[in-house]
Design a protein around this motif. Structure first.
Motif, short mmCIF file in Angstrom:
data_model
loop_
_atom_site.label_atom_id
_atom_site.label_comp_id
_atom_site.label_asym_id
_atom_site.label_seq_id
_atom_site.Cartn_x
_atom_site.Cartn_y
_atom_site.Cartn_z
N UNK A 1 0.82 -1.20 0.00
CA UNK A 1 0.00 0.00 0.00
C UNK A 1 0.86 1.26 0.00
N UNK A 2 0.37 2.28 -0.63
CA UNK A 2 1.09 3.55 -0.67
C UNK A 2 2.00 3.69 -1.86
N UNK A 3 2.18 2.61 -2.63
CA UNK A 3 3.07 2.70 -3.78
C UNK A 3 2.33 3.31 -4.96
N UNK A 4 3.06 4.08 -5.71
CA UNK A 4 2.49 4.68 -6.91
C UNK A 4 2.57 3.65 -8.04
N UNK A 5 1.44 3.42 -8.67
CA UNK A 5 1.38 2.38 -9.71
C UNK A 5 1.32 3.05 -11.08
N UNK A 6 2.12 2.55 -11.98
CA UNK A 6 2.05 3.04 -13.36
C UNK A 6 1.48 1.94 -14.23
N UNK A 7 0.96 2.28 -15.36
CA UNK A 7 0.38 1.25 -16.20
C UNK A 7 1.36 0.11 -16.47
N UNK A 8 0.84 -1.10 -16.46
CA UNK A 8 1.60 -2.33 -16.71
C UNK A 8 2.51 -2.74 -15.55
N UNK A 9 2.45 -1.97 -14.46
CA UNK A 9 3.22 -2.39 -13.29
C UNK A 9 2.63 -3.70 -12.77
N UNK A 10 3.47 -4.51 -12.19
CA UNK A 10 3.00 -5.81 -11.71
C UNK A 10 2.53 -5.66 -10.27
N UNK A 11 1.32 -6.08 -10.03
CA UNK A 11 0.76 -5.98 -8.69
C UNK A 11 1.04 -7.25 -7.89
N UNK A 12 0.92 -8.37 -8.55
CA UNK A 12 1.21 -9.64 -7.87
C UNK A 12 2.17 -10.43 -8.76
N UNK A 13 3.23 -10.83 -8.17
CA UNK A 13 4.22 -11.58 -8.92
C UNK A 13 3.87 -13.06 -8.81
N UNK A 14 2.91 -13.45 -9.62
CA UNK A 14 2.33 -14.79 -9.47
C UNK A 14 2.87 -15.72 -10.56
N UNK A 15 3.04 -16.96 -10.19
CA UNK A 15 3.46 -17.96 -11.16
C UNK A 15 2.55 -19.17 -11.05
#
Lengths: 116, 1066, 329
Positions: free
Chosen positions: B786-800
């Motif tokens: 929380x609190x992070x600035x998100x830009x388009x295409x940024x990864x929210x969950x590093x899921x595999x």
């Protein structure tokens, strides 16, 4: 989203001249000046000052578009003068008026703060 | 207190009238406003939903299981094996997790996408074992029922603000909705024609018909009596064809034709109409009950119709009922005025969530029982039973749980047992603004399909007054069909009938079964109908009605029982059924309000609550029918000796949403309607919400002043810059910089981590040092923090996700990295928006998978093209944003926040907005909030202007304006509307405009006086134009202009505005 | 190229002067000059304002952007702003706004430990160099402490509220104030109010006025929404008590026409006299604001002078140009 950046309003982009001069090809002694990143503040004082010059037949300015941060000043003079001459003259006169105003104002502030 | 009071007045009546009027206290209008907040305090804004649901939970559900068919489950194979329901009760919401039940709170359901449901438990008596023993089991769970928020069973019930806040609930939230699978669903109020009432109507073919839809717990049916080819028939679902009415009568034991005629009434006109039917019956050779039944046998089963109760095959009550139906119908044939109005609100019933859920529950309960029975039978047929039989285990709770959940979440009410198949019964609560949510809860959905182009049901009904909001209805296809409840409307729930019936008999109602057919319509007495049931007759109907009312005011019978004397039909209607709309009114005795100043003072001091007013007989509830027996004064001052009731506050005729508009009575009425639909356009979460400077009383009642959804702006009404055409507004950039119109947009992103997924910490890539640029916001757990600035295409969950098959997953505990494929959750946003991760929530769903929910926030300031609206349906987009120095300013240095084009006013006629502007400025200048409630101030000239305007609307211009047609298709043509016209003007196609708007529309030769510029007329005897102003025909020219234009001039003249035409030679 | 000068010599008279308020008359110039001054004061006189916020801890109810926006709007003392550099053309720090020439750093570190609601205000902002820049209310308190005669009452001043904290909430951040102008964002505007009006020139037609009864006079005087006229209690003549209260609303003229006495009063705006009202946010003294504005306007005009190469470019037309211009050279 695609709005221009705020500084576009007053920072002259690199490589562009603040003032460019465009002589009218059809009418003699007529020219337009494109002043980048200025608005009514400069445009209007300049125009009114130019109107004081009897050699100026026409002086006007416009803001072509609210998202184009520039003004066009158009001057048409008699053969006694030239647009450029009138332009420079107007700026000189305004400059002198402002320096006069500044000194008068500073005097008045000094007088006023002394009196009260 | 009230009853002795009553006696006093009745004693005073004999005194001479003149004396009494002298002795009467000076009428002073008591300010009854304070009653409203009190009323809402006890009732709340969505009480109708809560009441209805509570009624279902407490009473209705018990009735369902105790109904004859439902109570027992008996095995067909061994009738000794049975299960009997003894009691049923709904608990508080809870959830079972790892076999531990713990209480459930609504906020948790919203977050974890679960259903806010409570276990429904039954006490059962059943047989078990071998040899069979009866056993009693208490608290057996048969279902998980979704619970309405703030209802009696909800954990939030009776909590104070602090406690609510602690549970994450907004104290102002009214409740009245369900949470199913994490979404908030509201069950829309359904509007229906009354059940169990005779409705006289004309059908498509213009035939008069009388119909009754009867509905009990056992069955639902519709009986229609129609007149065809002068003969009267009965139509019933059980019969394939229309049955002659006389056959029915005979089948029910009324063999004598004379008796039938007597029952309808001896008026020769009625018997004349009956004659063809009697003849038909005779020609069929049906004379006896047996013959008639034989005739019916051929058509189908035994006859059973109308809701009159049958005791041991005694059809006499039914005969009387048919007789009454027939008489009403014949009356309607003779006199079309007596046809019932289907749109009359008194003939409507509102179905609320409780009733709807109860229908569904009943159906599901029956399904569950039969399923249980089947499985018991199956178990019994199995030869070898190892364990002893336990019937209770055959009650599967999933039937009801899933059925309810599915119905509420999809909105499809599929109840085959009652031939019910309705769609769109539930809607997601609109949370765009507080008011939108509230308005949603008071919305009424019609039963008709919306596409029908009928005007009747859409029109504003006079009987809607005070019950349903006259303003709040959507535009478009649902216009006038979807309605909203007014502020003080209450919707009744069912009330116990039997004590009331006994009471009626003891008040002198003669039992119907003792009456002969002849007496049924005797002139000197009235029929008494109770909930559509014919009870009997009463000789003194008015006295009977007054007696009932007195008892109601004294609180001896329910406050919602309605008593209505219908003089035309010579009937007294009593109603205690659910779904009627009613509203409280102040009782007045001969025009003198019972509420006195001291009552109000006690109320203000807190010594008295709203219910005290009811109990003491100062206020009572009237339903739409009973309102017909009352003379209601709008204000206390207007009451005269005939007045029986006084309104509490006039503005309560408006609904929740309409109450927000200041000065609505100064606006053209459609504007108010538009505004109501508009509430929800662009409201997310305003950064600096403000209280409106100009409030209305409704705003305070609703609590809108605590949950603002708007800002007060300094507005200049002027044209400016050319970027303000067509309602566009010009905004001040500095105001925007300082936070005007700023709002926070929240977006939800959720993802499920499946069993074969893994979320890993981002790896430092060996290459260009550090992380992938899109992975920078990830925390060590591989989830954006929380609190992070998100830009388009940024990864929210590093899921595999694992690529290998299920078997391998089980065999290998740890898979190699190569077995995983990268399946990240990326942020999809637009370039240029600064979005921030607001919150991250982790929880497990019902399949025990981890769910990750992100709230992504984005603060947005108004941009060019954003839509703004005032409270008067005056919307506009932002046309341009201008620097403060370019804005106009006053000599006092005031610079507006936005500029509105004045052209928005004349055609919209929103005078109320102008008054709001004035009122707002006055409020700013003196630093106080002002009221702009509807009907709040004494009416002045504005009302008179309104009268003129109504004339204009009814003028033929309506027809003429529609005739500007595009040449596209000659047969129907498309309208060349205002906007199309604008395009042509902008393009400069003047000849085309001329042709469309004049030549192919409505050219008109007008006589125009060159001198005075007014329109003249063609003087036929002088054979010249003549100006009636100048009294001469000298200067009159003939010119062509559109008829609409000429009409406009004349209308302007009617309003004291002189339009003059100046003609020049061309 | 020496022409005759058309220069004007404007006159100034200060009526009222306080630190944050100035009312003065400007005469013998035209509206374009007055308006240019107004515009420059609003949008182009530089000040300092918080422009970059780095939030370390924020457990308050307001979100980060919200707090950053509120911080930005706090006026900061900006007496040095004229001589500072815009961070975008600062050489010392590569334009990232982290050096003493173009920026001032602030820190804020508040945590609520009591049960009472704690107001985080501008006074909690710690400046790296209070002599250059600090919130205006802090500066006002400091000067008041030095001057025992000042009317400043610190108990009345609570500072500008940023956010309220309840127990356990904390706000810790670092903020950088930079130089900027109001045209960029309104937070850099040093002026709360800048407005001017034409001085009205009111002439009452005394002869016509005398034809009115006292009653009519009174109703005429009252028709003005502001108190411009009054009736002399002794002579019962209508007198102008406050011409500047007139808002050019034309109400009295319309009233005179409605009374059938057109020309009762003649009101004109003096085209060359202006009454200015300047209110400052506190970032700069009001008088200094005007002086700065004049200076900025001069700089602006200087910047739009034709550069030499433009003139040369015109000269390239050479003789033709000279010929066309005639003998003026």
């Amino acid at each position: 989203m695609n709005a221009p950046d705020r500084y576009e309003r007053f920072v002259v982009p690199e490589g562009t001249k603040k003032v460019s001069y465009d002589r009218d090809t059809k009418i003699i002694n007529a020219a337009s000046f494109t002043i980048e990143r200025e608005d009514h503040t400069v445009g209007n004082v300049l125009r009114m000052q130019l109107h004081k010059d009897p050699n100026v037949l026409f002086a006007g300015y416009k803001l072509p578009h609210p998202l184009q941060y520039k003004i066009l000043v158009r001057i048409h003079t008699t053969s006694q003068s030239s647009p450029m001459q009138a332009y420079n003259q107007a700026i000189n006169d305004l400059d002198k008026e402002l320096s006069h105003l500044k000194s008068v104002f500073e005097d008045e502030v000094r007088r006023h703060s002394r009196d009260f | 207190m009230a009853v002795p009071d009553e006696d006093d007045t009745s004693k005073r009546i004999p005194s001479p009238v003149s004396m009494k009027s002298l002795a009467a206290p000076v009428k002073s209008a008591v300010d009854k406003y304070q009653l409203l907040p009190e009323f809402l305090k006890v009732r709340g804004l969505v009480k109708q939903h809560l009441d209805s649901f509570n009624y279902f939970i407490n009473c209705e559900i018990k009735k369902i299981i105790h109904a004859k068919d439902n109570e027992r489950i008996v095995s067909d194979i061994n009738p000794k094996i049975y299960l009997k329901f003894l009691d049923i009760y709904v608990e508080s919401p809870s959830v079972e997790e790892d076999h531990i039940r713990e209480p459930l709170i609504p906020q948790r359901c919203r977050l974890s996408d679960t259903t806010y449901a409570a276990p429904v438990k039954v006490d059962i008596e059943y047989t078990r074992g071998n040899p069979i023993q009866t056993e009693i089991k208490k608290g057996h769970v048969i279902a998980n029922m979704p619970i309405m928020l703030r209802s009696r069973r909800c954990v939030l019930y009776g909590m104070d603000d602090d406690e609510l806040a602690r549970l994450g609930e907004c104290p102002l939230d009214p409740g009245g909705y369900f949470i199913v699978k994490g979404t908030e669903k509201v069950l829309m109020i359904q509007e229906q024609l009354s059940k169990n009432r005779i409705i006289i109507d004309t059908d498509k073919k213009g035939r008069v018909s009388a119909s009754v839809t009867s509905s009990t717990h056992e069955r639902k049916s519709k009986t229609v009596i129609v007149m065809e080819k002068e003969r009267i028939y009965l139509q019933l679902n059980q019969f394939t064809k229309l049955i002659p009415i006389m056959v029915i009568m005979k089948a029910m034991g009324m063999e004598s034709d004379q008796e039938v005629v007597q029952m309808v009434g001896r008026d020769p006109r009625y018997s004349g109409l009956l004659l063809p039917s009697i003849q038909e019956c005779a020609s069929e050779r049906i004379y006896t009950q047996y013959q008639a039944l034989e005739f019916l046998e051929k058509k189908v089963v035994k006859s059973r119709f109308t809701n009159q109760k049958v005791h041991q095959g005694d059809f006499y009550p039914k005969c009387i009922y048919v007789g009454v139906m027939l008489r009403r119908m014949l009356e309607a044939i003779l006199n079309a005025d007596t046809i019932d109005d289907k749109d009359y609100v008194g003939n409507k019933r509102l179905e609320l969530s409780g009733q709807l859920i109860s229908l569904l529950f009943e159906d599901l309960f029956k399904t569950m029982s039969s399923a249980a029975k089947k499985s018991i039978d199956e178990a019994l047929t199995k030869a070898s039973r190892s364990s002893s039989m336990d019937i209770s285990l055959h009650l599967k709770k999933d039937w009801i749980t899933h059925g309810l959940e599915r119905a509420i979440s999809t909105g499809n009410w599929d109840v085959k047992r009652f031939k019910m198949n309705r769609k769109g019964m539930t809607q997601v609560v609109s949370r765009l603004s507080f008011i939108a949510a509230l308005g949603h809860m008071t919305r009424i959905q019609p039963q008709f399909e919306k596409s029908r182009k009928v005007s009747g049901p859409r029109a504003l009904q006079p009987s809607q007054w005070g019950m349903l909001c006259p303003c709040d209805t959507p535009e478009g296809e649902a216009c006038g069909l979807v309605k909203n409840l007014a502020l003080m409307t209450h919707v009744t729930t069912d009330e116990e009938e039997s004590p009331l019936i006994t009471l009626c008999y003891s008040l002198g109602v003669e039992d119907m079964s003792l009456l002969s057919a002849e007496e049924l319509h005797s002139v000197n007495s009235y029929l008494v109908m109770f909930n559509g049931l014919i009870l009997g007759k009463h000789r003194l109907p008015q006295r009977f009605a007054n007696g009932m009312r007195k008892l109601r005011r004294a609180g001896k019978i329910g406050e919602f029982v309605s008593v209505f004397v219908n003089e035309k039909q010579r009937c007294v209607y009593l109603a205690s059924d659910g779904g009627r709309v009613c509203r409280p009114l102040v009782i007045a005795d001969k025009g003198v309000s019972r509420i006195k100043e001291h009552h109000m003072k006690e109320l203000r001091d807190g010594a008295r609550v709203f219910d005290d007013f009811l109990r003491e007989g100062l206020i009572e509830y009237l339903d739409v029918n009973e309102e017909n027996n009352a003379l209601i004064a709008l204000y206390e001052g207007e009451a005269d000796s005939k007045t029986t009731h006084i309104e509490i506050e006039p503005f309560t005729i408006l609904g929740v949403c309409a109450g927000l508009i200041p000065y609505p009575h100064h606006n053209q009425s459609p504007r108010n309607t538009y505004q109501l639909c508009r509430m929800d356009t662009l409201l997310y979460l305003l950064v600096y919400p403000q209280r409106p400077l100009l409030t209305t009383k409704s705003i305070e009642l609703v609590g809108y002043d605590k949950l603002g959804a708007g800002q007060n702006a300094t507005v200049a009404v002027m044209s400016y810059s050319g970027y303000d055409i067509e309602d566009a507004i010009v905004m001040n950039k500095s105001s925007l910089d300082r936070g005007f119109g700023r709002c926070i947009v929240m977006k939800k992103v959720s993802a499920v981590k499946q069993a074969y997924d893994r979320i890993i910490m981002p790896k430092m890539s060996s290459g260009k040092g550090g992380l992938d640029s899109h992975m920078q916001i990830l925390d060590t757990d591989g989830i954006a923090s929380p609190g992070e600035i998100v830009r388009p295409l940024d990864i929210l969950i590093n899921k595999q996700s694992a690529t290998v098959s299920r078997d391998q997953l089980i065999s290998h505990k740890v898979l190699p990295d190569s077995a995983y494929k990268f399946t990240p959750v990326k942020h999809k946003g637009t370039e240029g928006e600064t979005t921030v991760v607001d919150r991250v929530a982790l929880f497990t769903d019902k399949d025990q998978n981890m769910v990750i929910k992100f709230m992504i926030r984005h603060t947005r300031r108004p941009e060019v093209g954003d839509k703004f609206s005032s409270r008067h349906g005056q919307k506009g987009v932002c046309g341009t944003i201008v620097q403060q120095e370019d804005f106009p300013f006053s000599e006092r240095g005031i610079c507006p926040d936005l500029i509105m084009n004045p052209h928005g006013f004349p055609s919209r006629m929103t005078i109320g907005k102008m008054i709001e502007l004035l009122g707002g400025k006055a409020g700013v200048s003196c630093g106080r909030f002002h009221y702009g409630s509807a009907f709040g101030e004494p009416s002045g000239h504005a009302d008179r202007v309104e009268v003129i305007r109504y004339h204009r609307v009814s003028s033929p211009s309506v027809y003429i304006h529609g005739t500007y047609l595009l040449p596209k298709a000659k047969t129907y043509g498309l309208r060349l509307g205002e906007m199309e016209r604008d395009c042509l003007i902008a393009y400069g196609a003047s000849m085309l405009i001329f042709e469309r708007l004049m030549i192919s529309s409505d050219p008109f030769k007008a006589q125009v006086c060159r001198k005075c510029g007014l329109l003249g007329y063609y003087h036929h005897s002088l054979k010249t134009g003549f100006c009636s102003m100048c009294k001469s025909g000298e200067n009159v020219s003939t010119m062509k202009l559109p008829y609409a234009c000429k009409l406009l001039f004349q209308e302007l003249q009617a309003m004291n505005i002189v339009p003059r035409l100046q003609l020049t030679e061309h | 190229m020496e022409g005759i000068s058309y220069q004007r010599f404007p006159k100034v008279k200060i009526r009222e002067m306080k630190d944050d308020y100035l009312k003065f008359e400007l005469r013998e110039t035209d509206a374009s000059m007055a308006n240019a001054l107004r515009r420059v004061m609003l949008a182009e006189v530089p000040t300092l304002a918080i422009d970059l916020v780095e939030i370390e801890v924020n457990s308050t109810v307001l979100n980060d952007e919200f707090i950053a926006h509120r911080l930005g709007l706090i006026p900061l003392t900006s007496d040095r702003a004229m001589s500072m550099r815009f961070s975008r053309d600062c050489d010392a720090c590569d334009g990232d706004g982290q050096c003493e020439f173009c920026s001032v750093e602030f820190t804020l570190n508040v945590r609520c430990t009591s049960d009472h609601t704690l107001d985080v205000t501008s006074t909690d902002l710690r400046s790296s160099d209070p002599t250059i820049c600090c919130p205006v209310d802090v500066a006002a308190r400091a000067t008041a402490a030095l001057d025992p005669n000042s009317a400043y009452d610190p108990s009345e001043q609570r500072g500008i509220i940023i956010v309220k904290l309840r127990r356990g909430q904390e706000l810790r951040l670092r903020a950088i104030a930079r130089k900027g102008i109001g045209k960029d964002h309104a937070k850099w505007s040093p002026a709360a109010t800048v407005t001017f009006m034409y001085e009205p020139d009111i002439h009452i037609n005394e002869d016509l006025m005398e034809t009115l009864t006292l009653e009519e006079k009174r109703s005429w005087v009252e028709s003005s929404p502001t108190k411009v006229f009054d009736i002399d209690p002794n002579t019962q003549q209508v007198v102008v008590v406050d011409p500047e209260a007139y808002t050019y609303d034309d109400e009295v003229i319309k009233k005179a026409e409605a009374m059938g006495k057109p020309g009762l009063v003649d009101i004109n705006a003096k085209e060359d006299s202006f009454i200015f009202t300047v209110e400052s946010t506190g970032a700069i003294k009001a008088s200094q604001l005007v002086i700065n504005a004049i200076e900025i306007l001069r700089q602006k005009l200087d910047a739009v002078r034709l550069s030499l190469d433009t003139e040369e470019c015109d000269e390239q037309f050479g003789e033709l140009g000279a010929h066309l211009r005639g003998s003026a050279v």
